[in-house]
Design a protein around this motif. Sequence first.
Motif, PDB file in Angstrom:
ATOM      1  N   UNK A 137      85.796  55.318 -51.406  1.00 30.46           N
ATOM      2  CA  UNK A 137      86.962  55.726 -52.184  1.00 30.46           C
ATOM      3  C   UNK A 137      87.483  57.086 -51.773  1.00 30.46           C
ATOM      4  N   UNK A 138      86.562  58.024 -51.519  1.00 37.16           N
ATOM      5  CA  UNK A 138      86.978  59.360 -51.088  1.00 37.16           C
ATOM      6  C   UNK A 138      87.716  59.297 -49.757  1.00 37.16           C
ATOM      7  N   UNK A 139      87.225  58.466 -48.842  1.00 35.51           N
ATOM      8  CA  UNK A 139      87.926  58.304 -47.558  1.00 35.51           C
ATOM      9  C   UNK A 139      89.291  57.663 -47.757  1.00 35.51           C
ATOM     10  N   UNK A 143      92.187  59.975 -46.082  1.00 34.55           N
ATOM     11  CA  UNK A 143      92.975  59.535 -44.937  1.00 34.55           C
ATOM     12  C   UNK A 143      94.446  59.875 -45.157  1.00 34.55           C
ATOM     13  N   UNK A 144      94.821  59.969 -46.439  1.00 33.20           N
ATOM     14  CA  UNK A 144      96.186  60.359 -46.755  1.00 33.20           C
ATOM     15  C   UNK A 144      96.367  61.865 -46.852  1.00 33.20           C
ATOM     16  N   UNK A 145      95.539  62.505 -47.686  1.00 26.98           N
ATOM     17  CA  UNK A 145      95.733  63.930 -47.948  1.00 26.98           C
ATOM     18  C   UNK A 145      95.358  64.805 -46.766  1.00 26.98           C
ATOM     19  N   UNK A 146      94.163  64.613 -46.225  1.00 30.11           N
ATOM     20  CA  UNK A 146      93.674  65.520 -45.190  1.00 30.11           C
ATOM     21  C   UNK A 146      93.907  65.043 -43.772  1.00 30.11           C
ATOM     22  N   UNK A 147      94.022  63.725 -43.558  1.00 38.48           N
ATOM     23  CA  UNK A 147      94.192  63.214 -42.188  1.00 38.48           C
ATOM     24  C   UNK A 147      95.650  62.957 -41.838  1.00 38.48           C
ATOM     25  N   UNK A 148      96.501  62.809 -42.828  1.00 36.46           N
ATOM     26  CA  UNK A 148      97.918  62.575 -42.562  1.00 36.46           C
ATOM     27  C   UNK A 148      98.775  63.745 -43.042  1.00 36.46           C
ATOM     28  N   UNK A 149      98.717  64.025 -44.348  1.00 34.42           N
ATOM     29  CA  UNK A 149      99.656  64.998 -44.911  1.00 34.42           C
ATOM     30  C   UNK A 149      99.352  66.426 -44.461  1.00 34.42           C
ATOM     31  N   UNK A 208      90.931  62.872 -35.814  1.00 32.56           N
ATOM     32  CA  UNK A 208      90.185  61.642 -35.605  1.00 32.56           C
ATOM     33  C   UNK A 208      89.203  61.320 -36.706  1.00 32.56           C
ATOM     34  N   UNK A 209      88.209  60.490 -36.358  1.00 34.45           N
ATOM     35  CA  UNK A 209      87.274  59.980 -37.352  1.00 34.45           C
ATOM     36  C   UNK A 209      86.401  61.088 -37.924  1.00 34.45           C
ATOM     37  N   UNK A 210      86.129  62.158 -37.161  1.00 36.11           N
ATOM     38  CA  UNK A 210      85.301  63.238 -37.689  1.00 36.11           C
ATOM     39  C   UNK A 210      86.000  63.946 -38.840  1.00 36.11           C
ATOM     40  N   UNK A 211      87.303  64.113 -38.726  1.00 32.87           N
ATOM     41  CA  UNK A 211      88.068  64.741 -39.807  1.00 32.87           C
ATOM     42  C   UNK A 211      87.953  63.905 -41.080  1.00 32.87           C
ATOM     43  N   UNK A 212      88.102  62.597 -40.949  1.00 28.75           N
ATOM     44  CA  UNK A 212      88.011  61.714 -42.111  1.00 28.75           C
ATOM     45  C   UNK A 212      86.608  61.718 -42.696  1.00 28.75           C
ATOM     46  N   UNK A 213      85.597  61.655 -41.835  1.00 26.73           N
ATOM     47  CA  UNK A 213      84.226  61.596 -42.315  1.00 26.73           C
ATOM     48  C   UNK A 213      83.838  62.885 -43.035  1.00 26.73           C
ATOM     49  N   UNK A 214      84.190  64.041 -42.472  1.00 31.88           N
ATOM     50  CA  UNK A 214      83.854  65.308 -43.114  1.00 31.88           C
ATOM     51  C   UNK A 214      84.596  65.464 -44.442  1.00 31.88           C
ATOM     52  N   UNK A 215      85.901  65.155 -44.434  1.00 26.52           N
ATOM     53  CA  UNK A 215      86.684  65.288 -45.664  1.00 26.52           C
ATOM     54  C   UNK A 215      86.194  64.319 -46.733  1.00 26.52           C
ATOM     55  N   UNK A 216      85.946  63.069 -46.329  1.00 30.50           N
ATOM     56  CA  UNK A 216      85.459  62.079 -47.292  1.00 30.50           C
ATOM     57  C   UNK A 216      84.082  62.436 -47.812  1.00 30.50           C
ATOM     58  N   UNK A 217      83.202  62.952 -46.934  1.00 32.42           N
ATOM     59  CA  UNK A 217      81.872  63.352 -47.367  1.00 32.42           C
ATOM     60  C   UNK A 217      81.917  64.491 -48.368  1.00 32.42           C
TER      61      UNK A 217
END
Length: 278
Positions: A137-139, A143-149, A208-217
């Motif tokens: 859910x966090x990811x 993916x919207x807030x930290x990986x796109x916007x 990339x995926x590291x940004x999503x994984x760190x932000x989601x974590x």
Amino acid sequence: MGRVDGDFAGRTERRGGVWGTVGVFTLVASLAAGTLGAVQPATGIPQEVVQLTQFGPALAVGAIALWRRRLTRELLRGAGAGAGPRPLGGAVLLGAAGLIVVLCVLGYYAVRGEAPFTSPGSLRQPFALIMVAQLVGACGEEVGWRCFLQPLLRTRLGTVAASVTVGVLWGVWHVQVFAQAPAYAAGFLVATVAMSVVLGIALDGLGGWRRLLYAGGFHALVNLGLLLFLDEESGAVPPMLCFGLSCLAVAVPAVVLRGGRRGPEQAAVPEAATLHGT
């Protein structure tokens, strides 16, 4: 700046601009979250496990991709992530999430003389399931807030300014908090802005995926910590104020430390100039 970033920023300007894209994203994310929240009871998925509203930002990214496919792909890959100070390690960022929870508990204890704790075994759903679902859910949000916007706004604003803007939009997107007391809503907004700043500084230059994984974590750890150690969702003001101030206590040193690492060439944001064709 390099030709790749310049071309990326130029396309952003020519095809509707940054702020138009921000507006569409925020509108779709809000409508999608409202719809998902309305249908969740019919799905039988407990909110304790995951709130379907968290996938609103992911659906907004999908909608933007139908309109601006190349821009979306480049943002998710990291084309607009900026070239600021080297991002913090994942362990440091996740440690910051843990520090926020610890400060919440200490602050609540100082105010109330007690620190609430919910045993994982007392939850109605298996805690392992909750942990996995919370990360997913966090990811869905990040993916919207930290990986796109965030990378999109980073092409117009500095890292901290872009993070503050995303934090405000992220907080307002949680429209349900405004049904609570004004102090509760204020504490929540302080928390979202402060966490957004911590994430923005830590992830600047990373895609990339590291940004999503760190932000989601980071996001999932904070949510799990609040689930176990705080009762802020009850609508009580003190725990929410403790949460907001704890996030602020972590964000302020992050801004100070980042300022100390910046070189003269990083004081300005070159992406902003290329958006205007210079």
